[in-house]
Design an enzyme around this catalytic site. Structure first.
Site, PDB file in Angstrom:
ATOM      1  N   ASP A  30       0.840  -1.187   0.000  1.00 24.95           N
ATOM      2  CA  ASP A  30       0.000   0.000   0.000  1.00 24.95           C
ATOM      3  C   ASP A  30       0.880   1.242   0.000  1.00 24.95           C
ATOM      4  O   ASP A  30       1.670   1.451   0.913  1.00 24.95           O
ATOM      5  CB  ASP A  30      -0.872  -0.040   1.268  1.00 24.95           C
ATOM      6  CG  ASP A  30      -2.107   0.799   1.133  1.00 24.95           C
ATOM      7  OD1 ASP A  30      -2.880   0.573   0.197  1.00 24.95           O
ATOM      8  OD2 ASP A  30      -2.302   1.688   1.962  1.00 24.95           O
TER       9      ASP A  30
ATOM     10  N   ASP B   4      -2.527   2.363  -6.229  1.00 21.68           N
ATOM     11  CA  ASP B   4      -1.623   2.444  -5.078  1.00 21.68           C
ATOM     12  C   ASP B   4      -1.632   1.198  -4.195  1.00 21.68           C
ATOM     13  O   ASP B   4      -1.071   1.211  -3.115  1.00 21.68           O
ATOM     14  CB  ASP B   4      -1.986   3.657  -4.223  1.00 21.68           C
ATOM     15  CG  ASP B   4      -3.198   3.388  -3.358  1.00 21.68           C
ATOM     16  OD1 ASP B   4      -4.161   2.817  -3.882  1.00 21.68           O
ATOM     17  OD2 ASP B   4      -3.169   3.734  -2.181  1.00 21.68           O
ATOM     18  N   GLU B   5      -2.261   0.145  -4.645  1.00 23.11           N
ATOM     19  CA  GLU B   5      -2.475  -0.979  -3.749  1.00 23.11           C
ATOM     20  C   GLU B   5      -2.425  -2.306  -4.516  1.00 23.11           C
ATOM     21  O   GLU B   5      -3.012  -2.422  -5.587  1.00 23.11           O
ATOM     22  CB  GLU B   5      -3.865  -0.804  -3.148  1.00 23.11           C
ATOM     23  CG  GLU B   5      -4.087  -1.509  -1.857  1.00 23.11           C
ATOM     24  CD  GLU B   5      -5.509  -1.272  -1.387  1.00 23.11           C
ATOM     25  OE1 GLU B   5      -6.120  -2.232  -0.923  1.00 23.11           O
ATOM     26  OE2 GLU B   5      -6.003  -0.127  -1.503  1.00 23.11           O
TER      27      GLU B   5
END
Length: 616
Positions: free
Chosen positions: A127, A217-218
């Site tokens: 993350d 983003d993950e």
DNA sequence: GCGGATCAC
DNA sequence: TATGGTGATCCGC
């Protein structure tokens, strides 16, 4: 080995003093919880430790008081308070016999779930920390020491300096400025975030070629094989990976390591920012970790379920077991199963690329200044229909059902759904049927209109094999209740944002809305050659979809065909190897379905890059 | 099967 | 003055 583990004691009484919430008299406003609701969902996120929440909450309350939004939140809070009180009342009525019966059932359920526990895999959840803000800092180093946020109207994210003030994602910009007057707010720059995300993923590919990028983003990775290959400790591997990401992209990431996706995801938040946390692949370690974990930290437990659980004195996941018999009497089977899985720390151990999940709907919605004029509403509807058509054409999909969504000025939502005479995806059809549905709701004043197609038909695969393949894919990729949801590949260009309403996105709260306008044509010519199975790729009409309708008529044959053929694909297809994607160059399974999914996805990315090039 | 709600991001 | 967009799922009817 079945060792009975020490568990928290289970309570078999339901009449217990409710200490967690001071419940106001029925039906009245509860200022305490309303303040909390207005704070939003991200209070429990990292960077809020030293914040005086009471002061912040009061500022928010004062700033928003009296608005339509505020009144709506107040109504919802009142309804929820009622609902929670009702559950507490029900809890008091549960008899001792009921609890004893439930206990037996619970033990069976736990045994069954326990049997599914798999501790052989190492799953990582990666993350990025305040991703958009972090990317912006690279271009604006002078902002590093100042509080700033990214967004427009509503904040997508903010740096940790801003968080010290109590600023958080999903906060209205004007509210954030009240809390932190010197706050700098930057506009979104999606192409930049996409580029950075791709750079990060390039590294992730080395650790797990099948990793699952949920958003920019993950991502989830299964590093079991990688660890074995390099003969290194999992923590060291993840630490190296994070360092490499920082060195090559300048972005710090946090990671959670554990035996399944659920615990890995929770773990990635523990040492955020720029940290990692590991949960050993050991039953006791997992159980201990979950035992003291607040239920709200679990993905899937939101504000509403948390309120209900807290009212029943279920604060941490260990309480789920202590109260399991009572919970069994108050919640549905789905919720009980979910909660028990949380208590046991069970979760999915399967990680696969996001392009292998089947999309179930595609939609488009827009917020604007409230309107009641039909002509204006038609105009909005037309624009939305056109945008939805673009997404459908890009994804090669048509829908058998159309949904209309409206939001009143009071924020109350209305949704209507209708089966279509045939699968549709043209703007003219979408608009026509959408308008028919809208007209039934007139007169009305709305601040939002949305359209969504469901019961999708995949137009990428023509001919009689199409339905069979669809069925097969559904079988292969069927997920249990641990399913990773929300599969989207949308990104938006700031340029395509219309009017001055707060259209934005959030690496924590939202996702990218990809509206590919141009540049698809040239890329698709490359793809046309590549996709051997698709002869008429740019389906401008849906004649093929209608053809498919006919084939579904023979249902029984379809089923038997599928069963037979699936066996042959299971054994043969996987060994047929991989090919290089013509766009990204990465190795992709040669399986037709997987390939096309991947190409669809890559195509979107390629189109964005093209558009970016044009822009500059 | 539909409409409302909840949740994630 | 003023609070988003996309997608999934569940529940009650």
């Amino acid at each position: 080995m079945v060792v009975s583990e020490p568990r928290p004691k289970r309570e078999t009484t339901s009449s217990e003093p409710q200490t967690t919430f001071t419940v106001s008299e029925s039906g009245t406003d509860n200022p305490g919880t309303l303040h909390r609701r207005l704070l939003g969902p991200s209070i429990q996120k990292s960077g809020q430790d030293g914040v005086d929440q009471a002061t912040v909450s009061e500022i928010i309350y004062q700033a928003t008081q009296g608005s339509k939004y505020f009144e709506h939140q107040k109504r919802k809070e009142k309804d929820l308070t009622k609902k929670v009180e009702s559950i507490v009342q029900q809890a008091k009525k549960v008899s001792h016999q009921d609890l004893e019966a439930a206990e037996v059932r619970i033990e069976t359920l736990i045994r069954q779930h326990e049997a599914t526990r798999d501790l052989t895999q190492t799953i990582v959840h990666v993350d990025c920390d305040a991703f958009y803000a972090s990317v912006e800092e690279l271009d604006h180093p002078e902002l590093k020491s100042k509080p700033f946020a990214v967004g427009k109207g509503v904040l997508c994210t903010c740096n940790y300096e801003a968080r010290k003030f109590g600023v958080r994602s999903a906060m209205a910009e004007f509210v954030a400025k009240k809390i932190c007057p010197e706050l700098v707010v930057l506009r979104l720059n999606f192409p930049k975030y996409i580029e950075k995300s791709n750079a990060i993923r390039k590294i992730l590919f080395e650790y797990d070629p099948n990793h699952c990028a949920m958003t920019l983003d993950e991502a989830y990775l299964n590093i079991t094989e990688y660890c074995a290959k390099v003969n290194k400790d999992r923590e060291e591997v993840v630490s190296d990976m994070r360092r490499r990401i920082l060195e090559t992209t300048g972005v710090t990431v946090s990671a959670g390591i554990g035996p399944n996706s659920r615990v890995a995801k929770i773990a990635s938040n523990i040492n955020k920012p720029n940290g990692q946390f590991v949960i050993a692949n050991d039953r006791e370690a997992v159980m201990e970790f979950m035992c003291n974990l607040p239920v709200r930290k679990v993905t899937g437990v939101g504000y509403v379920l948390e309120r209900q659980l807290l009212a029943l004195n279920v604060n941490v996941c260990g309480d789920i077991y202590r109260k399991s018999a009572l919970l069994y009497q108050l919640f549905t089977d789905t919720t009980i199963t979910f909660l028990l899985n949380c208590y046991l720390g069970l979760g999915s151990t399967e990680v696969k690329p996001i392009d292998q999940y089947e999309r179930k709907s595609v939609g488009c919605e827009r917020t604007f200044r409230a309107i009641s004029d039909v002509a204006q509403m038609k105009q909005k509807l037309q624009q939305i229909a056109e945008d939805l058509e673009k997404d459908c054409k890009r994804l090669n999909l048509a829908g058998r059902k159309l949904g209309l969504k409206l939001k009143r000025t009071t924020f109350e939502q209305i949704s209507r759904q209708r089966p279509m005479p045939k699968p549709i995806n043209s703007a003219s059809d979408i608009y026509r049927y959408g308008l028919l549905m809208l007209e039934k709701e007139l007169p009305i004043t709305v601040r939002l209109i949305g359209l969504r197609l469901t019961d999708l038909v995949d137009l990428s695969h023509e001919g009689p094999m199409k339905t069979f393949l669809k069925g097969q894919r559904r079988q292969n990729y069927r997920l249990d209740d641990e399913a990773i949801t929300s599969i989207n590949f949308h990104a938006a260009f700031p340029e395509s944002f219309e009017d001055s309403t707060n259209i934005h996105d959030d690496e924590e709260m939202g996702e990218l809305n990809m509206m590919i306008q141009g540049s698809q044509e040239e890329v698709s010519s490359v793809i046309d050659d590549f996709r051997s199975s698709s002869k008429a790729i740019a389906a401008r009409d849906i004649t093929n979809a209608e053809e498919q309708q006919d084939s579904t008529a023979n249902h029984s044959m379809q089923l038997s065909e599928r069963d037979t053929l699936q066996l042959s694909t299971d054994s043969g297809e996987t060994s047929s190897g991989v090919v290089a994607c013509p766009i990204c160059g990465n190795q992709v399974s040669a399986d037709d379905q997987a390939l096309n999914r991947h190409v669809d996805w890559c195509l979107s990315r390629a189109a964005i890059r093209e558009a970016v090039k044009e822009t500059f």
